[in-house]
Scaffold this active site. Structure first.
Site, short mmCIF file in Angstrom:
data_model
loop_
_atom_site.label_atom_id
_atom_site.label_comp_id
_atom_site.label_asym_id
_atom_site.label_seq_id
_atom_site.Cartn_x
_atom_site.Cartn_y
_atom_site.Cartn_z
N HIS A 235 -14.23 -6.59 -0.15
CA HIS A 235 -14.57 -5.85 -1.34
C HIS A 235 -15.55 -4.71 -1.05
O HIS A 235 -15.29 -3.58 -1.42
CB HIS A 235 -15.04 -6.71 -2.52
CG HIS A 235 -15.01 -5.84 -3.72
ND1 HIS A 235 -13.83 -5.54 -4.38
CD2 HIS A 235 -15.96 -5.07 -4.28
CE1 HIS A 235 -14.10 -4.64 -5.32
NE2 HIS A 235 -15.39 -4.35 -5.29
N TYR A 239 -16.25 0.19 -1.38
CA TYR A 239 -17.37 1.06 -1.70
C TYR A 239 -17.75 1.90 -0.49
O TYR A 239 -18.25 3.02 -0.64
CB TYR A 239 -18.54 0.25 -2.26
CG TYR A 239 -18.10 -0.35 -3.56
CD1 TYR A 239 -17.77 -1.69 -3.66
CD2 TYR A 239 -17.89 0.47 -4.67
CE1 TYR A 239 -17.27 -2.21 -4.84
CE2 TYR A 239 -17.39 -0.04 -5.84
CZ TYR A 239 -17.08 -1.38 -5.93
OH TYR A 239 -16.56 -1.87 -7.08
N HIS A 386 -2.97 0.00 -8.43
CA HIS A 386 -4.40 0.19 -8.66
C HIS A 386 -5.07 0.91 -7.50
O HIS A 386 -5.77 1.90 -7.69
CB HIS A 386 -5.07 -1.17 -8.89
CG HIS A 386 -6.55 -1.16 -8.69
ND1 HIS A 386 -7.42 -0.62 -9.61
CD2 HIS A 386 -7.32 -1.59 -7.66
CE1 HIS A 386 -8.66 -0.73 -9.16
NE2 HIS A 386 -8.63 -1.31 -7.98
N PHE A 387 -4.87 0.42 -6.28
CA PHE A 387 -5.69 1.01 -5.22
C PHE A 387 -5.19 2.35 -4.74
O PHE A 387 -5.94 3.09 -4.11
CB PHE A 387 -5.99 0.05 -4.06
CG PHE A 387 -4.82 -0.45 -3.24
CD1 PHE A 387 -4.53 -1.80 -3.21
CD2 PHE A 387 -4.08 0.41 -2.44
CE1 PHE A 387 -3.50 -2.28 -2.42
CE2 PHE A 387 -3.05 -0.06 -1.65
CZ PHE A 387 -2.76 -1.40 -1.64
N HIS A 388 -3.97 2.73 -5.09
CA HIS A 388 -3.58 4.11 -4.79
C HIS A 388 -4.27 5.08 -5.75
O HIS A 388 -4.42 6.26 -5.44
CB HIS A 388 -2.07 4.28 -4.81
CG HIS A 388 -1.41 3.83 -3.54
ND1 HIS A 388 -1.05 2.53 -3.30
CD2 HIS A 388 -1.09 4.51 -2.40
CE1 HIS A 388 -0.52 2.43 -2.08
NE2 HIS A 388 -0.54 3.62 -1.51
N ARG A 449 4.23 -7.23 -4.23
CA ARG A 449 3.78 -6.20 -3.30
C ARG A 449 4.16 -6.63 -1.89
O ARG A 449 4.65 -7.73 -1.67
CB ARG A 449 2.26 -6.04 -3.41
CG ARG A 449 1.52 -7.31 -3.06
CD ARG A 449 0.02 -7.18 -3.21
NE ARG A 449 -0.55 -6.25 -2.25
CZ ARG A 449 -1.83 -6.25 -1.89
NH1 ARG A 449 -2.65 -7.12 -2.43
NH2 ARG A 449 -2.28 -5.38 -1.04
N ARG A 450 3.91 -5.75 -0.93
CA ARG A 450 4.01 -6.11 0.49
C ARG A 450 5.35 -6.73 0.87
O ARG A 450 5.40 -7.70 1.63
CB ARG A 450 2.90 -7.11 0.86
CG ARG A 450 1.52 -6.49 0.82
CD ARG A 450 0.46 -7.51 1.17
NE ARG A 450 -0.65 -6.84 1.83
CZ ARG A 450 -1.74 -7.46 2.25
NH1 ARG A 450 -1.85 -8.76 2.10
NH2 ARG A 450 -2.70 -6.78 2.83
#
Lengths: 596, 57, 171
Positions: A235, A239, A386-388, A449-450
């Site tokens: 996680h 950041y 989300h993470f794209h 996913r994946r």
């Protein structure tokens, strides 16, 4: 007028050696971006069944490469370049010893090459080396030892980079004993403090368990333990990607908008909050793990929800800084000032679009964080959707936009074409909007996913904001636009590098509206904040880790070892003739359609 | 909301830049807030809790 | 430290939003009673499943008044049993484990979703509604054949359930 401009030195004029390092780091970063983009387009077209040019079993090699090159190599090489620039610029002094600087850069490059070779060797069965374990490398899937060793070397390089900047800061501090830490340096030091804490766990997992295991020195590892140590790091690493983007939004974007940073103290508070809260939340990636008590998951959830706060505050401060700039340029009205901004500049539009997209990504992040609602979307393609938006746009697009602004200052070469630059950042935004939106919708219908082939023989997906097939088309188009955008970006940069050097490219950064002297001194007390961060990490992780080790043992519980290729493939192929035949049929039809 | 004039005057120590009220920002972020709340209520209470096979134990 | 009044307002709104989120999740746990997959089951020897009474013969069986247990084993690259047949309008507890690597257990389009970790048993209890056929997906990458790993969950009438179960294990 022109004489005054010519007299002002750019960053490369003042600090040529450091500028060379920044350029090298950024170029390494973009090399990874290009490789990652090539793998990305192969993936996009493969899983949407538009063009399958590799066997599906090789998809996982592609996916591992895409993940590692994008979120380890591209992001972190950019960070070390940007942070070197930021420290040297804000302290207005060179690094203490550039031999050390080039050493850590070489260590990082070596590490990433080792890991890259291990991954890419997966395309060549004769080499007997592979790392088809994806970016998260969960045991008991096992990669070649070179994969783990390379990641370790890379991370150690980044640790030395942090030490290099700390040393330079301490040298500056001896010469300026009573001054507040300049904001950019403050941000760098706080980010690195967070990184040391965060990466310690994955380094421990690799050095104590995964690397010896892959070398055959130990027989087995505890999958839940190594997963938990990974997410301890997994996680806060987001950041580590975001905070350089925040540094740019706080300190550079206001200048580009013609404004000033609304509040330096709040920027410091935000970074301190990230130092404190980034790490004690990792278990929110393990909400659906057996072997971890619900109480620990609940604590992780509440910590995670509070971690929204620094990002929400950033939204306000950054937009206010831009609004200030717009009003300085004559903007009026409640929202009319939005037109009084330099939208023609790719560095501006890129960062603004990145921020806008991040706002959307924040929402899907809230869903991911919501413990029980995680049941709905865990391991579906919602998560990459989300993470794209976040690392893929808030971070990547900001980095590309920032390059348009910073490259002239570190090279004395003007950008080849700002028009292409503007077009490129807009195409990125449009492509990502299409792709990510479709990914979120498919995730809600349960598409995983994946996976190389998300269509299954035994059932069809329900409808959700569109059908599975039409959403696949959107993903394919979106992904293609992203690839085109990447090529435009790289081409623009390469052509820029061919430009002759000129002068007059220096840019200064204005002081904040509410400056560092308005910030309580305690904010600069890094020792205090690191201490609190460590306490929070111990509170969040001591009991869960103890419970996990108690349950399954340090090296338990009796799980086998699974290299990510070899015989299971043959068994799977034998057992899966029907879907294979249908895929072959579709591929043949596609070929016939193309050729005929 | 109200303008905190005293605070502005004492801490805005830069020449010529007093009293900047980011009302545009407040408006934009207020719209964002409303969107977030509505989207969350939809996705949690209607979409998630309305699905089959909710895990209850 | 000076914070502009608007930013203070936004800070308050942000905290309210965070409390709304935490409150919703808490409500979900307390009201509808959504429970998380946790550590309720003992660890197990992943390489000794044949000696485990539950997983040596993966099956669905009745364990109480309208209560059923489904013992499921995931492996590279499939699920046993497949299809998993359970009766409608009943309470079903899935006990899922892995013979080899980490897998996922996702009943497509529903909230039944859990990780499957070798050495651990995932336990989730759901309530079935009317008769329906669901796809079962492995949603955690588990090796080169991951994309062919699928199963089925059939929710059937009580009568059909009894007929199919008394006929022995479905392959």
């Amino acid at each position: 007028m022109s004489q005054a401009i010519e007299a002002e030195q750019s960053f490369v004029d003042k600090f040529p050696e450091e500028a060379r390092l920044v350029r090298a780091a950024l170029l390494s970063s973009f090399f990874a971006l290009v490789l990652g983009a090539i793998f990305g387009i192969v993936q996009t077209l493969h899983r949407t069944d538009v063009a399958r040019i590799i066997p599906s079993t090789d998809y996982y090699t592609v996916l591992t490469a895409h993940g590692v090159f994008m979120v380890i190599s591209f992001t972190i090489f950019f960070l070390v370049g940007l942070f070197t620039w930021a420290v040297v610029r804000s302290l207005d002094r060179p690094l203490v010893n550039t031999k050390i600087t080039w050493t850590w850069y070489a260590i990082m490059a070596t590490g990433m090459t080792m890991t890259g070779v291990a991954i890419l060797a997966g395309f060549f069965p004769a080499l007997d080396m592979s790392a088809d374990v994806l970016f998260t490398f969960y045991a008991p899937l096992q990669a070649h030892p070179l994969f783990y060793a390379g990641l370790t070397v890379f991370i150690v390089g980044s640790w030395i980079a942090g030490a290099d900047w700390f040393r330079t800061f301490l040298a500056w501090k001896r010469e300026h004993p009573d001054e507040r830490i300049p904001l950019q340096t403050f941000m760098v030091l706080v980010t690195m403090a967070m990184w040391y804490i965060a990466s310690s766990a994955v380094a421990a997992s690799v050095l104590l368990f995964l690397l010896p295991w892959s070398l055959g020195l130990i027989d087995q590892v505890n999958p839940t333990l190594t997963r938990t140590l990974f997410w301890f790091f997994g996680h806060p690493v987001v950041y580590f990607w975001l905070m350089p983007a925040y540094l740019l939004w706080y300190t550079v974007l206001p200048k580009i908008a013609g404004g000033r940073l609304f509040s330096d103290p709040l920027a410091r508070v935000v970074f301190v909050l990230f130092l404190l809260l980034s790490t004690p939340v990792g278990i929110h990636h393990q909400y659906l793990d057996p072997g971890i008590a619900e109480g620990f998951k609940f604590i992780s959830m509440t910590n995670t929800m509070f971690l929204l706060l620094p990002s929400l505050l950033t939204a306000f401060t950054v937009v206010a800084s831009v609004e200030y700039g717009a009003r300085q340029r004559g903007g009026t009205g409640l929202l009319g000032w939005l037109t009084d901004l330099p939208w023609r500049k790719p560095e501006f539009t890129g960062m603004m679009l990145a921020g806008l997209m991040f706002a959307a990504g924040g929402f899907s992040g809230m869903v991911n964080a919501g413990m029980n609602i995680n049941y709905m979307i865990h391991n579906t393609i919602w998560v990459p959707g989300h993470f794209h938006l976040t690392v893929g746009t808030a971070v990547a697009l900001t980095f590309m936009a920032a390059t348009y602004w910073i490259w002239p200052q570190i090279s004395n070469k003007p950008i080849y074409s700002r028009t292409i630059g503007l077009f490129q950042v807009v195409v990125w935004f449009v492509g990502m909007a299409l792709m990510s939106n479709a990914m979120h919708a498919q995730g809600m219908m349960g598409v995983p996913r994946r996976t190389a082939e998300p269509e299954y023989a035994g059932f069809d997906y329900p409808l959700m904001f569109g059908g599975f097939e039409e959403l696949n088309v959107q993903i394919a188009i979106g992904g293609t636009l992203l690839f085109v955008s990447t090529i435009l970006f790289i081409s623009n940069l390469v052509l820029t590098m061919g430009n002759p050097r000129v002068s007059g490219l220096a840019e200064s950064l204005p002081p904040a509206i509410s400056g560092p002297d308005d910030a309580p001194r305690v904010l600069d007390s890094l020792r205090l904040w690191v201490g609190i961060a460590l306490v929070l990490v111990v509170l969040a992780y001591a009991l869960p880790l103890a419970a996990i080790i108690n349950r399954g043992g340090l090296l338990g519980p009796g799980v086998g070892t699974y290299p990510a290729w070899v015989t299971p493939v043959l068994d799977a192929l034998a057992g899966a003739m029907t879907p294979l035949v249908s895929v072959l049929g579709k591929a043949t039809a596609l070929l016939v359609g193309v050729v005929a | 909301m109200g303008q905190n004039q005293a605070a502005h005057a004492s801490t805005d120590d830069v020449s010529g830049d007093e009293e900047f009220d980011p009302i545009g920002t407040l408006t934009l972020i207020g719209i964002y807030f409303v969107i977030l709340v509505l989207a969350w209520v939809y996705i949690y209470y209607i979409e998630f809790l309305g699905r089959d096979l909710v895990v209850v134990g | 430290m000076h914070i502009h009044a608007y930013e203070k307002l936004w800070l308050a709104a942000s905290i309210l939003l965070i409390l709304l989120l935490i409150g919703s999740v808490t409500y979900g746990a307390v009201g509808p009673g959504v429970a998380m997959v946790a550590d309720s089951e003992q660890p197990i020897d992943a390489q000794g499943l044949d000696e485990d009474e539950r997983f040596s013969e993966p099956r669905v069986e009745q364990v109480g008044e309208n209560q059923y247990a489904a013992y499921v084993v995931a492996y590279q690259f499939g699920f046993e049993p497949s299809p998993i047949v359970v009766p409608e309008d009943s309470t079903v507890t899935f006990y899922v484990t892995s013979r080899d690597v980490i897998h996922g257990f996702e009943v497509a389009g529903t909230n039944a979703n859990t990780m499957i970790v070798p050495g651990e048993v995932s336990e989730i209890t759901v309530q079935t509604d009317g008769a329906e056929e669901y796809g079962l997906i492995c949603n955690e990458y588990c090796g080169a054949g991951h994309h062919v790993m699928e199963g089925k969950v059939h929710v059937v009438s009580q009568a059909e359930f009894e007929a199919r179960n008394s006929g022995g294990d479905d392959a």
